[in-house]
Design an enzyme around this catalytic site. Structure first.
Site, PDB file in Angstrom:
ATOM      1  N   GLY A   1       0.800  -1.219   0.000  1.00  0.00           N
ATOM      2  CA  GLY A   1       0.000   0.000   0.000  1.00  0.00           C
ATOM      3  C   GLY A   1       0.834   1.271   0.000  1.00  0.00           C
ATOM      4  O   GLY A   1       2.023   1.280  -0.332  1.00  0.00           O
TER       5      GLY A   1
ATOM      6  N   GLY B   1      -4.360  17.315   4.538  1.00  0.00           N
ATOM      7  CA  GLY B   1      -5.210  16.224   4.997  1.00  0.00           C
ATOM      8  C   GLY B   1      -5.420  15.171   3.933  1.00  0.00           C
ATOM      9  O   GLY B   1      -4.796  15.206   2.868  1.00  0.00           O
TER      10      GLY B   1
ATOM     11  N   ASP C   1      -6.931   3.872   7.080  1.00  0.00           N
ATOM     12  CA  ASP C   1      -7.161   5.274   6.742  1.00  0.00           C
ATOM     13  C   ASP C   1      -8.528   5.545   6.135  1.00  0.00           C
ATOM     14  O   ASP C   1      -8.884   6.708   5.915  1.00  0.00           O
ATOM     15  CB  ASP C   1      -6.082   5.766   5.765  1.00  0.00           C
ATOM     16  CG  ASP C   1      -4.747   6.019   6.447  1.00  0.00           C
ATOM     17  OD1 ASP C   1      -4.657   5.800   7.669  1.00  0.00           O
ATOM     18  OD2 ASP C   1      -3.800   6.428   5.761  1.00  0.00           O
TER      19      ASP C   1
ATOM     20  N   HIS D   1      22.210   3.615  32.115  1.00  0.00           N
ATOM     21  CA  HIS D   1      23.043   4.814  31.961  1.00  0.00           C
ATOM     22  C   HIS D   1      24.302   4.457  31.173  1.00  0.00           C
ATOM     23  O   HIS D   1      24.880   3.403  31.401  1.00  0.00           O
ATOM     24  CB  HIS D   1      23.435   5.348  33.340  1.00  0.00           C
ATOM     25  CG  HIS D   1      24.390   6.498  33.284  1.00  0.00           C
ATOM     26  ND1 HIS D   1      23.991   7.791  33.003  1.00  0.00           N
ATOM     27  CD2 HIS D   1      25.751   6.551  33.448  1.00  0.00           C
ATOM     28  CE1 HIS D   1      25.051   8.579  33.025  1.00  0.00           C
ATOM     29  NE2 HIS D   1      26.131   7.854  33.290  1.00  0.00           N
TER      30      HIS D   1
END
Length: 470
Positions: free
Chosen positions: A40, A270, A310, A449
């Site tokens: 896609g 958009g 979407d 760390h």
């Protein structure tokens, strides 16, 4: 030709192909219908090739600042054609990867345009002619496309959508970007790093308006420092493409209209869902502004018909589409008698958002303003990159991490970041929200760390007045 399946997925983007794979894993006879390229928009024209472009721009940026790291790099230049070629190569590799996954999971692939003849029948017109496919369930995953300006539609020459901006015919000299969402800001960042003179126009009062207000303000300062002109509260009054330039009239927040000429324009205002002309209307599928209305599992109001990605309500993000695809596939398998699968409804509060500009931004959950509007009494922690040893060592000391907590319960309501690699860091807070963590648990967690992730810990501590390194 014809075929009968348990499930057909119409569209093979990050929602569609993931839904098909999950369905196949659950033993469903599955097919996918795709009109263009497997993977896609995301894999071929969106998320992935865009990040390849941005990575090239990032490397170019570092090369230009080699002296800051005690290094020397001379006669540095950018080859836009080669940068684009690399990006297209990355897209091709991933497209081939999806093709392999379809074969591996024994998913039938039908290339062509699909349209509904009934709720469980698709007619597919492709290279093989016309096929009629039937299934007990069908998922619509047709995605969306860029929305055009009605008075100046994209022509690929002077007025571009994101697709044109990914394979530009030439390097823009002076670029106007209309819209400051993720797509607009990413391309503004890319072309600015590549040497274009960039202006961003945003109709609302701040850029990246879905983000926390402090993130928007910091990003605007950072981009302005990099040479990008930002116009907020501004409206595009007129856009006239010519043979070798584009003329624009922009109304500023002060009401004054200014005229300017640009070599190219990117329209990023958009998306428009790809739900027309596929036969949904005759099935009685409910839509709003073209977006298919669904429940939290992907069901439409029509039995056996589902939708994800979407083409349904936002946020319009690839990872949200993939999650919806898995949820829908599992719900379908459950309806077909699988008692061992237990789908969970989509929780939109836990969907992260990432924008890969320079500096990066990432977020999950409620902004400070939204949390206050929702009636929460809140505690907010803010920790700057300049207080982190790893950030200073990387030469990336600009940015901050902000956390928002419910003062009464300690629930993590939201997290907002800007700076180097925050699109990777955000997942720590996403997992925390999914597990319904509290400030106490985050405080007790041990962060390694030296890492950038230590700032996540410090931001939590800061919300309760306990920051150690600032």
């Amino acid at each position: 030709m014809s075929g009968t399946y348990d499930l057909i997925v119409l569209g093979s983007g990050p929602g569609g192909y993931v839904a098909a794979i999950r369905a196949a894993q659950l033993g469903l006879k599955t097919a996918i219908v795709e009109r263009e390229s497997l993977g896609g928009i995301c894999l071929n024209w969106g998320c992935i090739p865009t990040k390849a472009l941005l990575r090239s721009a990032e490397i170019y940026h570092y090369m230009q600042h080699a002296k800051d790291y005690g290094l020397a790099a001379e006669k540095i230049s950018a080859d836009l054609e080669a940068v684009v070629k690399r990006s297209r190569g990355v897209a091709k590799q991933l497209n081939q990867g999806v093709t392999h996954l379809m074969k591996k999971n024994k998913i039938a692939v039908h290339m062509g345009e699909g349209a509904f003849k009934s709720a469980n029948t698709l007619e597919v017109k492709g290279e093989k002619g016309t096929e009629t496919l039937t299934a007990r369930h069908i998922i619509v995953a047709t995605g969306a496309r860029a929305r055009d300006l009605p008075f100046a539609p994209a022509d690929g020459k002077r007025v571009w959508t994101y697709r044109h901006a990914m394979t530009p015919p030439e390097m823009p000299d002076k670029l106007l970007v209309i819209g400051s969402g993720a797509i607009g800001i990413e391309f503004a960042s890319f072309y600015n790093d590549m040497g274009a003179d960039v202006t961003v126009v945003e109709m609302l009062d701040r850029i990246v308006p879905v983000e926390d207000a402090e993130i928007s303000a910091f990003l605007e300062k950072a981009l302005t420092k990099q040479g990008i002109q930002i116009m907020t509260g501004a409206a595009l009054e007129e856009l006239k493409p010519g043979a070798d330039k584009v003329s624009a009239k922009i109304k500023g927040k002060d009401g004054k209209v200014t005229s300017g000429e640009y070599s190219h324009v990117i329209v990023a205002i958009g998306i428009q869902p790809n739900t027309e002309n596929i036969g949904l209307e005759k099935l009685g599928v409910k839509t709003e502004r073209g977006f298919i209305q669904i429940d939290d599992y992907g069901r439409t109001g029509v039995k056996g018909l589902w939708a994800i990605g979407d083409c349904v309500p936002g946020p319009w993000l690839a990872h949200k589409a993939s999650h919806e695809g898995v949820t829908a596939a599992e719900a379908i398998a459950q309806e077909l008698g699988n008692k061992d699968v237990h789908p969970h409804p989509l929780d939109r509060r836990n969907i992260p958002g990432c924008t890969y500009c320079h500096p990066q931004i990432a977020s999950v959950g409620l902004t400070e303003a939204k949390a206050t509007e929702a009636g929460y009494e809140i505690k907010v922690g803010n920790f700057p990159f300049i207080g982190n040893g790893k950030a200073i060592a990387l030469g990336e000391a600009e940015g901050f991490i902000k956390t928002v907590f419910d003062a009464k319960t300690g629930e993590l309501l939201g997290a907002h970041m800007i700076g180097a690699e925050v699109t990777e860091l955000i997942q720590g807070y996403v997992v925390g929200k999914q597990l319904e963590t509290t400030e106490s648990e985050l405080m007790q967690a041990i962060f390694p760390h030296p890492t950038l992730s230590e700032m996540m810990h410090e931001s939590v501590l800061a919300a309760y007045g306990r920051a150690l390194h600032f």
